[in-house]
Each structure stands twice: as C-alpha cells, then as structure tokens.
Scaffold this active site. Sequence first.
Site, PDB file in Angstrom:
ATOM      1  N   HIS A   9      24.202  62.641  34.746  1.00  0.00           N
ATOM      2  CA  HIS A   9      23.721  62.921  33.389  1.00  0.00           C
ATOM      3  C   HIS A   9      23.823  61.641  32.569  1.00  0.00           C
ATOM      4  CE1 HIS A   9      24.510  67.483  33.842  1.00  0.00           C
ATOM      5  NE2 HIS A   9      23.236  67.217  33.999  1.00  0.00           N
ATOM      6  N   LYS A  13      26.131  58.005  33.257  1.00  0.00           N
ATOM      7  CA  LYS A  13      25.448  56.947  34.018  1.00  0.00           C
ATOM      8  C   LYS A  13      26.314  55.698  34.173  1.00  0.00           C
ATOM      9  CE  LYS A  13      20.697  58.396  33.692  1.00  0.00           C
ATOM     10  NZ  LYS A  13      20.923  59.589  34.467  1.00  0.00           N
ATOM     11  N   THR A  35      17.690  60.964  41.123  1.00  0.00           N
ATOM     12  CA  THR A  35      16.738  61.315  40.081  1.00  0.00           C
ATOM     13  C   THR A  35      16.195  60.035  39.456  1.00  0.00           C
ATOM     14  OG1 THR A  35      18.626  61.650  38.612  1.00  0.00           O
ATOM     15  CG2 THR A  35      17.612  63.627  39.548  1.00  0.00           C
ATOM     16  N   THR A  38      18.500  57.775  37.091  1.00  0.00           N
ATOM     17  CA  THR A  38      19.663  57.262  37.814  1.00  0.00           C
ATOM     18  C   THR A  38      19.241  56.211  38.831  1.00  0.00           C
ATOM     19  OG1 THR A  38      20.846  59.369  37.520  1.00  0.00           O
ATOM     20  CG2 THR A  38      21.645  57.897  39.254  1.00  0.00           C
ATOM     21  N   GLY A  56      15.479  64.686  36.136  1.00  0.00           N
ATOM     22  CA  GLY A  56      16.238  65.938  36.162  1.00  0.00           C
ATOM     23  C   GLY A  56      15.690  67.020  35.247  1.00  0.00           C
ATOM     24  N   ASP A  61      15.993  68.253  39.387  1.00  0.00           N
ATOM     25  CA  ASP A  61      17.070  69.016  40.023  1.00  0.00           C
ATOM     26  C   ASP A  61      16.500  70.030  41.015  1.00  0.00           C
ATOM     27  OD1 ASP A  61      18.975  67.674  38.453  1.00  0.00           O
ATOM     28  OD2 ASP A  61      18.750  69.120  36.831  1.00  0.00           O
ATOM     29  N   ASP A  81      27.908  66.102  33.013  1.00  0.00           N
ATOM     30  CA  ASP A  81      28.544  66.083  31.702  1.00  0.00           C
ATOM     31  C   ASP A  81      28.668  67.528  31.247  1.00  0.00           C
ATOM     32  OD1 ASP A  81      29.428  65.649  29.121  1.00  0.00           O
ATOM     33  OD2 ASP A  81      27.442  65.138  28.365  1.00  0.00           O
ATOM     34  N   HIS A  88      18.089  72.196  30.676  1.00  0.00           N
ATOM     35  CA  HIS A  88      17.720  72.591  32.040  1.00  0.00           C
ATOM     36  C   HIS A  88      18.941  73.088  32.831  1.00  0.00           C
ATOM     37  CE1 HIS A  88      19.083  68.457  32.352  1.00  0.00           C
ATOM     38  NE2 HIS A  88      19.127  68.546  33.661  1.00  0.00           N
ATOM     39  N   ASP A  91      18.374  74.909  36.026  1.00  0.00           N
ATOM     40  CA  ASP A  91      18.016  74.046  37.153  1.00  0.00           C
ATOM     41  C   ASP A  91      19.260  73.430  37.782  1.00  0.00           C
ATOM     42  OD1 ASP A  91      15.430  74.644  36.452  1.00  0.00           O
ATOM     43  OD2 ASP A  91      14.920  72.623  35.757  1.00  0.00           O
ATOM     44  N   ARG A  97      24.088  75.802  43.351  1.00  0.00           N
ATOM     45  CA  ARG A  97      24.082  76.994  44.192  1.00  0.00           C
ATOM     46  C   ARG A  97      23.424  76.697  45.543  1.00  0.00           C
ATOM     47  NH1 ARG A  97      21.270  79.897  41.087  1.00  0.00           N
ATOM     48  NH2 ARG A  97      22.988  80.511  39.763  1.00  0.00           N
TER      49      ARG A  97
END
Length: 124
Positions: A9, A13, A35, A38, A56, A61, A81, A88, A91, A97
Amino acid sequence: MKTIALVAHNEKKSEMLAWVKRHMDELKKHRLIGTTNTSKLLNSVLDLEVEGFGHGPNGGDILLAAQILEGKVDEIIFLIDVETPHGHEHDIQTLIRTAVLNNVPIALNLATADFLVKLNKSEL
C-alpha cells in the site's frame, strides 16, 4: 525458481523498498511480479526487474488472485496498511482469501516477509 509477488500500500512503499534492498541477493534468484506502482518504484530505484500486472485499486489485487488460481504465484509479500481505509477492501480480502485457500504463503508484515526469505535460503 519461485514467482514472488511484491505488493505494498502507498503508506508502506518505503518499508517495501527498504525490505527489498535488504534481501536483494535472495530476491534476484526468483521471478518477481508486483502491482503497477510497487513494481515501478522498485524498478526505478533498484537494479531489479519486477514485472507489473495492474494497479491494486483498479483490479490489480484481483489480477493477482487470478494468477494464484492459475498456479502462477508461489509467495506473496503484501505490506498492508491497516490504519487507512481502502476503497478496494473487498479486492484485498479476495486476494488474501485466495492465497489462503490455495495454500500460497502470504506475508502481510515485515516479520513474516523476513521469515519467508529465511525459508527460501534454507531450501537451497
């Protein structure tokens, strides 16, 4: 060679950058994806090739979750974070999960990320 996803996030970073610098020797042995933001940050500052696959908040994501489902990701370092709300969030939860359901190690903080690097070194 493993495929390791690097995601952070915005507020994390700088921590990701410092973590990657500390573990460059090990990370260079693997295929790295991340992503968009990043990967751009890591590629611009370090001598490293991180393949970007999407922003993201704009579905990145979910794209990573899809790669997990396709068996294309071995580990995820996702510095989240938890103090800042994210639009999102669903996401992010889907990604976590998906990693859990598919038995893909996912580090959500620096301590777990360090642990995964130690495991990678001991497998050599």
